[in-house]
Design a protein around this motif. Sequence first.
Motif, PDB file in Angstrom:
ATOM      1  N   THR A 136       0.811  -1.218   0.000  1.00 47.37           N
ATOM      2  CA  THR A 136       0.000   0.000   0.000  1.00 47.37           C
ATOM      3  C   THR A 136       0.845   1.269   0.000  1.00 47.37           C
ATOM      4  N   ALA A 137       2.178   1.137   0.010  1.00 47.08           N
ATOM      5  CA  ALA A 137       3.052   2.284  -0.169  1.00 47.08           C
ATOM      6  C   ALA A 137       3.263   2.585  -1.650  1.00 47.08           C
ATOM      7  N   SER A 138       2.532   1.897  -2.521  1.00 48.71           N
ATOM      8  CA  SER A 138       2.602   2.134  -3.966  1.00 48.71           C
ATOM      9  C   SER A 138       1.280   2.730  -4.433  1.00 48.71           C
ATOM     10  N   ILE A 139       1.341   3.806  -5.203  1.00 51.33           N
ATOM     11  CA  ILE A 139       0.123   4.457  -5.681  1.00 51.33           C
ATOM     12  C   ILE A 139      -0.636   3.555  -6.651  1.00 51.33           C
ATOM     13  N   GLY A 144      -5.569   0.892  -7.483  1.00 55.03           N
ATOM     14  CA  GLY A 144      -6.398  -0.274  -7.804  1.00 55.03           C
ATOM     15  C   GLY A 144      -7.470  -0.507  -6.758  1.00 55.03           C
ATOM     16  N   LEU A 145      -7.114  -0.353  -5.487  1.00 56.95           N
ATOM     17  CA  LEU A 145      -8.096  -0.499  -4.410  1.00 56.95           C
ATOM     18  C   LEU A 145      -9.181   0.572  -4.510  1.00 56.95           C
ATOM     19  N   ALA A 146      -8.767   1.800  -4.821  1.00 54.76           N
ATOM     20  CA  ALA A 146      -9.740   2.882  -4.968  1.00 54.76           C
ATOM     21  C   ALA A 146     -10.667   2.632  -6.162  1.00 54.76           C
ATOM     22  N   LEU A 147     -10.133   2.037  -7.224  1.00 59.71           N
ATOM     23  CA  LEU A 147     -10.965   1.713  -8.386  1.00 59.71           C
ATOM     24  C   LEU A 147     -12.011   0.662  -8.024  1.00 59.71           C
ATOM     25  N   ILE A 148     -11.611  -0.329  -7.246  1.00 60.28           N
ATOM     26  CA  ILE A 148     -12.566  -1.335  -6.770  1.00 60.28           C
ATOM     27  C   ILE A 148     -13.651  -0.678  -5.925  1.00 60.28           C
ATOM     28  N   ASN A 196     -17.253  12.713  -7.521  1.00 61.98           N
ATOM     29  CA  ASN A 196     -17.120  11.269  -7.313  1.00 61.98           C
ATOM     30  C   ASN A 196     -15.726  10.780  -7.694  1.00 61.98           C
ATOM     31  N   LEU A 197     -15.159  11.337  -8.753  1.00 66.24           N
ATOM     32  CA  LEU A 197     -13.794  10.987  -9.129  1.00 66.24           C
ATOM     33  C   LEU A 197     -12.804  11.471  -8.077  1.00 66.24           C
ATOM     34  N   ILE A 198     -13.059  12.650  -7.528  1.00 67.96           N
ATOM     35  CA  ILE A 198     -12.183  13.187  -6.480  1.00 67.96           C
ATOM     36  C   ILE A 198     -12.223  12.291  -5.247  1.00 67.96           C
ATOM     37  N   LYS A 199     -13.410  11.809  -4.896  1.00 67.08           N
ATOM     38  CA  LYS A 199     -13.532  10.934  -3.720  1.00 67.08           C
ATOM     39  C   LYS A 199     -12.705   9.667  -3.891  1.00 67.08           C
ATOM     40  N   ALA A 200     -12.770   9.067  -5.079  1.00 65.35           N
ATOM     41  CA  ALA A 200     -11.968   7.872  -5.327  1.00 65.35           C
ATOM     42  C   ALA A 200     -10.480   8.189  -5.269  1.00 65.35           C
ATOM     43  N   SER A 201     -10.095   9.342  -5.809  1.00 63.86           N
ATOM     44  CA  SER A 201      -8.687   9.749  -5.767  1.00 63.86           C
ATOM     45  C   SER A 201      -8.221   9.970  -4.337  1.00 63.86           C
ATOM     46  N   VAL A 202      -9.097  10.534  -3.515  1.00 67.04           N
ATOM     47  CA  VAL A 202      -8.752  10.763  -2.111  1.00 67.04           C
ATOM     48  C   VAL A 202      -8.474   9.438  -1.409  1.00 67.04           C
ATOM     49  N   LEU A 203      -9.278   8.428  -1.694  1.00 70.38           N
ATOM     50  CA  LEU A 203      -9.053   7.107  -1.097  1.00 70.38           C
ATOM     51  C   LEU A 203      -7.658   6.593  -1.437  1.00 70.38           C
ATOM     52  N   ALA A 204      -7.273   6.733  -2.702  1.00 63.80           N
ATOM     53  CA  ALA A 204      -5.978   6.221  -3.144  1.00 63.80           C
ATOM     54  C   ALA A 204      -4.824   7.018  -2.554  1.00 63.80           C
ATOM     55  N   VAL A 205      -4.901   8.340  -2.648  1.00 63.03           N
ATOM     56  CA  VAL A 205      -3.786   9.193  -2.242  1.00 63.03           C
ATOM     57  C   VAL A 205      -3.597   9.187  -0.727  1.00 63.03           C
ATOM     58  N   ARG A 206      -4.705   9.183   0.028  1.00 63.55           N
ATOM     59  CA  ARG A 206      -4.597   9.206   1.484  1.00 63.55           C
ATOM     60  C   ARG A 206      -3.849   7.969   1.995  1.00 63.55           C
ATOM     61  N   LEU A 207      -4.254   6.794   1.522  1.00 64.57           N
ATOM     62  CA  LEU A 207      -3.624   5.556   1.979  1.00 64.57           C
ATOM     63  C   LEU A 207      -2.169   5.493   1.522  1.00 64.57           C
ATOM     64  N   GLN A 261      -5.337   3.377   9.071  1.00 63.03           N
ATOM     65  CA  GLN A 261      -5.560   3.614   7.648  1.00 63.03           C
ATOM     66  C   GLN A 261      -6.476   2.564   7.027  1.00 63.03           C
ATOM     67  N   ALA A 262      -6.415   1.333   7.514  1.00 65.74           N
ATOM     68  CA  ALA A 262      -7.367   0.317   7.038  1.00 65.74           C
ATOM     69  C   ALA A 262      -8.788   0.694   7.446  1.00 65.74           C
ATOM     70  N   TYR A 263      -8.935   1.195   8.661  1.00 67.23           N
ATOM     71  CA  TYR A 263     -10.247   1.650   9.128  1.00 67.23           C
ATOM     72  C   TYR A 263     -10.747   2.832   8.306  1.00 67.23           C
ATOM     73  N   ILE A 264      -9.885   3.825   8.079  1.00 68.78           N
ATOM     74  CA  ILE A 264     -10.305   5.024   7.353  1.00 68.78           C
ATOM     75  C   ILE A 264     -10.705   4.675   5.927  1.00 68.78           C
ATOM     76  N   PHE A 265      -9.922   3.845   5.254  1.00 72.32           N
ATOM     77  CA  PHE A 265     -10.243   3.469   3.873  1.00 72.32           C
ATOM     78  C   PHE A 265     -11.595   2.769   3.814  1.00 72.32           C
ATOM     79  N   THR A 266     -11.831   1.852   4.749  1.00 74.56           N
ATOM     80  CA  THR A 266     -13.094   1.107   4.762  1.00 74.56           C
ATOM     81  C   THR A 266     -14.255   2.012   5.145  1.00 74.56           C
ATOM     82  N   PHE A 267     -14.041   2.881   6.132  1.00 76.15           N
ATOM     83  CA  PHE A 267     -15.112   3.778   6.566  1.00 76.15           C
ATOM     84  C   PHE A 267     -15.517   4.743   5.458  1.00 76.15           C
ATOM     85  N   LEU A 268     -14.535   5.339   4.774  1.00 75.39           N
ATOM     86  CA  LEU A 268     -14.862   6.271   3.693  1.00 75.39           C
ATOM     87  C   LEU A 268     -15.569   5.552   2.542  1.00 75.39           C
TER      88      LEU A 268
END
Length: 281
Positions: A136-139, A144-148, A196-207, A261-268
């Motif tokens: 998860t240190a790789s964008i 890919g997780l954010a796309l899912i 909606n695209l920004i939200k997905a990007s936020v998931l990826a970049v934050r993690l 970070q696992a909690y935040i990604f799942t919660f968002l």
Amino acid sequence: MRVGLKREFVMLAALDPFEHVLDTTEWHIVETWNITIHLPKIFGFQITKFMVLQLIAAGVILAIFIPIGRRARDGSPPRGVFWNLFEGLLTFVRDQVARPAIGHGADRYVPILWTIFLYVLACNLMGMFPFLASPTASISVTGGLALIAFFLIHGGAVAKLGPIQYLNSYVPHIEVPFAVGIFLIPMIIFIEAFGNLIKASVLAVRLFANMLGGHTVLSVILLFIVMVKDQAWYIFLPITAVSVLGVVALSLLELFVAFLQAYIFTFLTALFLGMQLHPEH
């Protein structure tokens, strides 16, 4: 003896401190012994270290939770620290993440949220073990997780509302003059869709940023050992000791960050899903 100890510290911590953070085609297991795995190409596709680690993370999850699931299906009550710990994680995600964030119908999406939480957590924790790293240190991994998550959020909304009602949820129902609405409504629709695209990007970049940042700080602290490797022992040993203590302290913080970070990604993901499933709210 001091010279030998100094040499070992330098060889262990200083050959390439940043290699632990990066995705590579060569996996250095023990650099001091020159034990390296050269990852192959399969049908012309290059296998990388993070790909292997992701498969390991998935295998660990299956090895832990398939037996637990079989015993739980039989109606057996949880027994032992191991079973209670991992079942407690699942209960937490269901009761404290999925149901409050999604609301009505949340249980339908609990299994996929469980999978996301456990997978992100396992990948995060990989970096806590010697000779491994956090995928998860790789964008590319977090992307890919954010796309899912994106397809889960909007696919779930289309399945529940239907394509027409889903698209209609983007149209604001506001009382404005017709001439104003011609310009205002398309603008709002665009902002909603772009959001909606920004939200997905936020998931990826934050993690990605949190995991990469933490491991990079650890690597920088280890570099202090490299910087003083040619100095006298009375300089080398104190700085090495402080660096090692700093790495240990920050590693404990990294352990907390892995769960957070696992909690935040799942919660968002659950929160964005609930917003799409219940646009009236």
